[in-house]
Design a protein around this motif. Structure first.
Motif, mmCIF file in Angstrom:
data_model
loop_
_atom_site.group_PDB
_atom_site.id
_atom_site.type_symbol
_atom_site.label_atom_id
_atom_site.label_comp_id
_atom_site.label_asym_id
_atom_site.label_seq_id
_atom_site.Cartn_x
_atom_site.Cartn_y
_atom_site.Cartn_z
ATOM 1 N N ILE A 1 0.815 -1.226 0.000
ATOM 2 C CA ILE A 1 0.000 0.000 0.000
ATOM 3 C C ILE A 1 0.846 1.271 0.000
ATOM 4 N N GLY A 2 2.178 1.128 -0.050
ATOM 5 C CA GLY A 2 2.992 2.344 -0.083
ATOM 6 C C GLY A 2 4.459 2.033 0.147
ATOM 7 N N THR A 3 5.233 3.085 0.258
ATOM 8 C CA THR A 3 6.680 2.918 0.458
ATOM 9 C C THR A 3 7.144 3.781 1.636
ATOM 10 N N ALA A 4 8.303 3.418 2.159
ATOM 11 C CA ALA A 4 8.923 4.211 3.229
ATOM 12 C C ALA A 4 10.432 4.116 3.060
ATOM 13 N N VAL A 5 11.122 5.124 3.560
ATOM 14 C CA VAL A 5 12.580 5.130 3.393
ATOM 15 C C VAL A 5 13.246 5.774 4.611
ATOM 16 N N ILE A 6 14.436 5.270 4.928
ATOM 17 C CA ILE A 6 15.331 5.971 5.865
ATOM 18 C C ILE A 6 16.632 6.209 5.103
ATOM 19 N N ARG A 7 17.011 7.490 4.982
ATOM 20 C CA ARG A 7 18.278 7.825 4.313
ATOM 21 C C ARG A 7 19.279 8.158 5.417
ATOM 22 N N LEU A 8 20.314 7.320 5.530
ATOM 23 C CA LEU A 8 21.273 7.480 6.620
ATOM 24 C C LEU A 8 22.354 8.472 6.254
ATOM 25 N N SER A 9 22.792 9.264 7.269
ATOM 26 C CA SER A 9 23.957 10.133 7.055
ATOM 27 C C SER A 9 24.680 10.292 8.378
ATOM 28 N N GLN A 10 25.908 10.739 8.304
ATOM 29 C CA GLN A 10 26.709 10.874 9.517
ATOM 30 C C GLN A 10 27.477 12.186 9.468
ATOM 31 N N TRP A 11 27.425 12.942 10.551
ATOM 32 C CA TRP A 11 28.207 14.179 10.675
ATOM 33 C C TRP A 11 29.068 14.004 11.909
ATOM 34 N N GLY A 12 30.372 13.750 11.732
ATOM 35 C CA GLY A 12 31.198 13.397 12.890
ATOM 36 C C GLY A 12 30.659 12.123 13.517
ATOM 37 N N ILE A 13 30.325 12.213 14.815
ATOM 38 C CA ILE A 13 29.801 11.012 15.466
ATOM 39 C C ILE A 13 28.270 10.977 15.481
ATOM 40 N N VAL A 14 27.638 12.001 14.903
ATOM 41 C CA VAL A 14 26.170 12.076 14.965
ATOM 42 C C VAL A 14 25.562 11.358 13.763
ATOM 43 N N ARG A 15 24.737 10.353 14.049
ATOM 44 C CA ARG A 15 24.127 9.574 12.959
ATOM 45 C C ARG A 15 22.659 9.971 12.804
ATOM 46 N N SER A 16 22.290 10.329 11.589
ATOM 47 C CA SER A 16 20.933 10.821 11.321
ATOM 48 C C SER A 16 20.217 9.931 10.315
ATOM 49 N N GLY A 17 18.894 9.975 10.408
ATOM 50 C CA GLY A 17 18.064 9.302 9.410
ATOM 51 C C GLY A 17 17.038 10.287 8.886
ATOM 52 N N ASN A 18 17.027 10.472 7.570
ATOM 53 C CA ASN A 18 16.003 11.307 6.960
ATOM 54 C C ASN A 18 14.893 10.366 6.493
ATOM 55 N N LEU B 1 18.521 0.663 14.971
ATOM 56 C CA LEU B 1 19.759 1.160 14.338
ATOM 57 C C LEU B 1 20.567 2.087 15.240
ATOM 58 N N ASN B 2 19.980 2.473 16.378
ATOM 59 C CA ASN B 2 20.684 3.339 17.329
ATOM 60 C C ASN B 2 21.127 4.681 16.721
ATOM 61 N N LEU B 3 20.279 5.247 15.851
ATOM 62 C CA LEU B 3 20.601 6.581 15.309
ATOM 63 C C LEU B 3 20.457 7.623 16.417
ATOM 64 N N ASP B 4 21.035 8.787 16.205
ATOM 65 C CA ASP B 4 20.950 9.863 17.208
ATOM 66 C C ASP B 4 19.758 10.777 16.973
ATOM 67 N N ARG B 5 19.354 10.892 15.716
ATOM 68 C CA ARG B 5 18.247 11.801 15.407
ATOM 69 C C ARG B 5 17.599 11.397 14.090
ATOM 70 N N CYS B 6 16.350 11.827 13.919
ATOM 71 C CA CYS B 6 15.654 11.627 12.643
ATOM 72 C C CYS B 6 15.113 12.968 12.190
ATOM 73 N N GLU B 7 14.993 13.120 10.897
ATOM 74 C CA GLU B 7 14.432 14.362 10.358
ATOM 75 C C GLU B 7 13.501 14.039 9.190
ATOM 76 N N ALA B 8 12.647 15.009 8.878
ATOM 77 C CA ALA B 8 11.736 14.848 7.746
ATOM 78 C C ALA B 8 11.406 16.234 7.211
#
Ligand SMILES: CC(C)(COP(=O)(O)OP(=O)(O)OC[C@H]1O[C@@H](n2cnc3c(N)ncnc32)[C@H](O)[C@@H]1OP(=O)(O)O)[C@@H](O)C(=O)NCCC(=O)NCCS
Length: 200
Positions: free
Chosen positions: A73-90, A120-127
């Protein structure tokens, strides 16, 4: 594969692409999802995109299935990135129009937060989301995201310029609200889910 309440998130497979091609060309879905309603994309481009993305270990693409019928019924995505030690998911998601406003979007968003923080133990998520997409803003805020910024008049859709809104949530904020959020939106099956994803 993650089962949570009425939905399952599993990786994209090649035989999902025809449906994804239809969604990617759906005027209203793209109007909200991307702010690009004229998203006329040939099937081959969807296949090329799939081939490129599956080689990229920083892209986690999922198809959303209804557990009851196994319908995609749809799609979802997590785009991972890292800035120094900070791991993010968009994160991003879209759901077929006929399933809007039935509570599924909030459960899919919780699923993406579970994957991001509990798995995944990310530090933050954004959208990010276009100004007029009130439904998506409501879903993000209900799931604990805060509106943190605006790119003013940065999109042009249907004859008008629109702001683009940005939201984020930190791991500690999610973990603090996690069980309450899951209980609120999963209802009767919340305890089963919480038990399944906890080692005792
Ligand atoms: C955004 C999307 C994923 C949400 O999924 P959904 O299943 O419709 O969401 P839910 O039913 O869980 O929740 C929708 C909420 O928005 C609210 N809502 C609906 N229309 C609204 C509007 N015009 N203004 C404010 N709130 C609105 C609903 O009342 C509901 O909130 P509530 O349950 O607290 O009352 C889905 O609608 C979708 O795929 N939209 C197109 C693509 C898209 O916008 N993707 C997100 C890009 S960031």
């Amino acid at each position: 594969m993650l089962e949570i309440g009425p939905v399952i998130l599993r990786s994209w497979e090649k035989n999902d692409l025809e449906k994804i091609h239809r969604w990617e060309n759906d005027f209203q879905l793209m109007l909200y999802s991307r702010g690009i309603p004229h998203n006329m994309k040939p099937y081959e481009n969807v296949v090329d995109y799939f081939d490129e993305e599956r080689k990229n270990e920083n892209r986690l693409h999922y198809v959303i299935l209804l557990k009851e019928s196994n319908e995609a019924i749809g799609t979802a995505v997590i785009r991972l990135s890292q800035w120094g030690i900070v791991r993010s998911g968009n994160i991003g998601t879209y759901i077929d129009k006929k399933y809007w406003n039935k509570g599924i979007g909030k459960i899919v968003t919780i699923a993406l937060l579970e994957l991001s923080f509990h798995f995944l133990n990310l530090d933050r998520c954004e959208a990010g989301s276009i100004e007029y997409n009130k439904r998506a803003h409501r879903v993000l805020e209900e799931c604990g995201f805060k509106k943190v910024g605006v790119h003013r008049k940065s999109a042009f859709v249907l004859g008008k310029r629109w702001d683009w809104f940005f939201f984020d949530i930190l791991k500690e904020e999610y973990l603090q609200m996690r069980e309450d959020l899951i209980r609120k939106y999963l209802g009767d099956v919340a305890e089963d889910y919480l038990k399944k994803v906890t080692l005792s």
